[in-house]
Design an enzyme around this catalytic site. Structure first.
Site, mmCIF file in Angstrom:
data_model
loop_
_atom_site.group_PDB
_atom_site.id
_atom_site.type_symbol
_atom_site.label_atom_id
_atom_site.label_comp_id
_atom_site.label_asym_id
_atom_site.label_seq_id
_atom_site.Cartn_x
_atom_site.Cartn_y
_atom_site.Cartn_z
ATOM 1 N N PRO A 9 24.448 27.667 24.319
ATOM 2 C CA PRO A 9 25.592 28.266 23.643
ATOM 3 C C PRO A 9 25.656 27.948 22.159
ATOM 4 O O PRO A 9 25.342 26.835 21.740
ATOM 5 C CB PRO A 9 26.801 27.661 24.376
ATOM 6 C CG PRO A 9 26.275 26.426 25.019
ATOM 7 C CD PRO A 9 24.846 26.718 25.367
ATOM 8 N N ASN A 10 26.053 28.951 21.419
ATOM 9 C CA ASN A 10 26.298 28.878 19.967
ATOM 10 C C ASN A 10 25.029 28.797 19.117
ATOM 11 O O ASN A 10 25.105 28.824 17.889
ATOM 12 C CB ASN A 10 27.243 27.714 19.621
ATOM 13 C CG ASN A 10 28.587 27.872 20.300
ATOM 14 O OD1 ASN A 10 29.212 28.919 20.166
ATOM 15 N ND2 ASN A 10 29.022 26.871 21.051
ATOM 16 N N ARG A 17 26.370 28.716 11.291
ATOM 17 C CA ARG A 17 27.243 27.749 11.928
ATOM 18 C C ARG A 17 27.061 26.378 11.284
ATOM 19 O O ARG A 17 25.947 25.841 11.274
ATOM 20 C CB ARG A 17 26.813 27.702 13.388
ATOM 21 C CG ARG A 17 27.310 26.568 14.179
ATOM 22 C CD ARG A 17 26.523 26.445 15.481
ATOM 23 N NE ARG A 17 27.176 25.496 16.341
ATOM 24 C CZ ARG A 17 26.594 24.873 17.347
ATOM 25 N NH1 ARG A 17 25.328 25.134 17.637
ATOM 26 N NH2 ARG A 17 27.253 24.016 18.058
ATOM 27 N N TYR A 22 23.494 21.983 10.860
ATOM 28 C CA TYR A 22 22.397 22.677 11.534
ATOM 29 C C TYR A 22 21.428 23.401 10.594
ATOM 30 O O TYR A 22 20.450 23.994 11.065
ATOM 31 C CB TYR A 22 22.973 23.679 12.551
ATOM 32 C CG TYR A 22 23.784 23.004 13.643
ATOM 33 C CD1 TYR A 22 23.160 22.186 14.583
ATOM 34 C CD2 TYR A 22 25.169 23.163 13.724
ATOM 35 C CE1 TYR A 22 23.899 21.548 15.580
ATOM 36 C CE2 TYR A 22 25.910 22.537 14.717
ATOM 37 C CZ TYR A 22 25.271 21.730 15.639
ATOM 38 O OH TYR A 22 25.996 21.101 16.617
ATOM 39 N N ASN A 73 16.880 23.654 24.276
ATOM 40 C CA ASN A 73 18.030 23.194 23.503
ATOM 41 C C ASN A 73 19.251 23.775 24.185
ATOM 42 O O ASN A 73 19.606 24.939 23.969
ATOM 43 C CB ASN A 73 17.972 23.638 22.037
ATOM 44 C CG ASN A 73 19.138 23.056 21.244
ATOM 45 O OD1 ASN A 73 20.043 22.451 21.815
ATOM 46 N ND2 ASN A 73 19.125 23.238 19.934
ATOM 47 N N ALA A 76 25.771 22.425 23.730
ATOM 48 C CA ALA A 76 26.794 21.551 24.315
ATOM 49 C C ALA A 76 26.603 21.333 25.815
ATOM 50 O O ALA A 76 27.055 20.319 26.364
ATOM 51 C CB ALA A 76 28.177 22.124 24.037
ATOM 52 N N GLU A 97 13.390 18.283 25.859
ATOM 53 C CA GLU A 97 14.739 18.554 25.329
ATOM 54 C C GLU A 97 14.687 18.447 23.807
ATOM 55 O O GLU A 97 14.121 17.483 23.275
ATOM 56 C CB GLU A 97 15.706 17.512 25.901
ATOM 57 C CG GLU A 97 17.105 17.615 25.319
ATOM 58 C CD GLU A 97 18.045 16.542 25.873
ATOM 59 O OE1 GLU A 97 17.874 16.096 27.031
ATOM 60 O OE2 GLU A 97 18.961 16.140 25.124
ATOM 61 N N HIS A 99 16.906 19.040 19.954
ATOM 62 C CA HIS A 99 18.161 19.286 19.235
ATOM 63 C C HIS A 99 17.861 19.410 17.749
ATOM 64 O O HIS A 99 17.058 18.636 17.204
ATOM 65 C CB HIS A 99 19.156 18.144 19.449
ATOM 66 C CG HIS A 99 19.533 17.987 20.879
ATOM 67 N ND1 HIS A 99 20.399 18.847 21.509
ATOM 68 C CD2 HIS A 99 19.118 17.100 21.815
ATOM 69 C CE1 HIS A 99 20.501 18.493 22.775
ATOM 70 N NE2 HIS A 99 19.739 17.437 22.990
ATOM 71 N N ARG A 106 25.847 11.283 15.850
ATOM 72 C CA ARG A 106 27.089 12.068 15.839
ATOM 73 C C ARG A 106 28.106 11.489 16.850
ATOM 74 O O ARG A 106 28.002 10.332 17.212
ATOM 75 C CB ARG A 106 26.748 13.540 16.116
ATOM 76 C CG ARG A 106 25.758 14.107 15.079
ATOM 77 C CD ARG A 106 25.427 15.557 15.337
ATOM 78 N NE ARG A 106 26.612 16.407 15.236
ATOM 79 C CZ ARG A 106 26.675 17.661 15.704
ATOM 80 N NH1 ARG A 106 25.608 18.184 16.279
ATOM 81 N NH2 ARG A 106 27.778 18.357 15.581
HETATM 82 C C1 DQA Z 1 22.736 20.729 19.458
HETATM 83 C C2 DQA Z 1 23.592 19.462 19.539
HETATM 84 C C3 DQA Z 1 24.731 19.650 20.533
HETATM 85 O O1 DQA Z 1 25.514 18.474 20.610
HETATM 86 C C4 DQA Z 1 25.612 20.804 20.099
HETATM 87 O O2 DQA Z 1 26.635 21.015 21.051
HETATM 88 C C5 DQA Z 1 24.847 22.040 19.830
HETATM 89 C C6 DQA Z 1 23.568 21.955 19.127
HETATM 90 C C7 DQA Z 1 21.637 20.620 18.374
HETATM 91 O O3 DQA Z 1 20.710 21.403 18.436
HETATM 92 O O4 DQA Z 1 21.759 19.776 17.464
HETATM 93 O O5 DQA Z 1 25.301 23.145 20.121
HETATM 94 O O6 DQA Z 1 22.085 20.914 20.697
#
Ligand code: DQA
Length: 159
Positions: A9-10, A17, A22, A73, A76, A97, A99, A106
């Site tokens: 998501p996102n 964003r 990011y 990735n 959240a 995994e 990020h 964080r």
């Molecule tokens: C994320 C880190 C997560 O905590 C966050 O919710 C994201 C992006 C990252 O790529 O840094 O949506 O996965």
């Protein structure tokens, strides 16, 4: 060898964003960079993004039949989704995994990952390069497994 890259998501908002967290690179930039890397490494790649937990689970189940591993990735859902963790464990394909941000620098709720325990490894904090590093590491892991398998077959042939 075929790798699926899963964006949660996102991540469709990458580039727009919270750029201070990011960066400015978009999801298309990420996928294009991985396409270049895949070609360089001589493997195939596909990418999928969804904001919906169930769709990510469906994708993992469906893609597992055609891919050798996943770069994930989960956004959240990394910190919340037992369903996605179960799907990845259930299909028994190696995954890395990744990020974009360094989740450990964080908020505390980002320090826990439901996915990390079964992952080959975790790459966090290198922006777009997290994906590249994770992708390369997964390919090398899978190649290492193939070589081990071949060596076993040479040492103890089936007939
Ligand atoms: C994320 C880190 C997560 O905590 C966050 O919710 C994201 C992006 C990252 O790529 O840094 O949506 O996965």
């Amino acid at each position: 060898m075929r790798i699926a890259v899963l964006h949660g998501p996102n991540l469709n908002l990458l580039g727009r964003r919270e750029p201070e967290v990011y960066g400015r690179q978009t999801l298309d930039d990420v996928n294009a960079a991985l396409g270049v890397l895949a070609r360089e490494l001589g493997v195939q790649a596909e990418a999928y993004q969804s904001n919906h937990e169930g769709q990510l689970v469906d994708f993992v189940q469906q893609a597992a039949g055609r891919v050798d591993g996943f770069v994930v990735n989960a956004g959240a859902y990394t910190h919340t989704s037992i369903a996605l963790a179960d799907a990845l464990a259930g299909v028994a394909r190696p995954y890395v995994e990744v990020h974009v941000s360094n989740v450990f620098a964080r908020e505390r709720f980002r320090h826990r990952s439901y996915l990390a325990g079964n992952a080959v490894g975790v790459v966090s904090g290198f922006g777009l390069d997290s994906y590249r590093l994770g992708f390369r590491a997964l390919v090398e892991h899978l190649q290492g497994q193939e070589e081990k398998q071949e060596a076993t077959e040479v040492l103890s042939p089936k007939s």
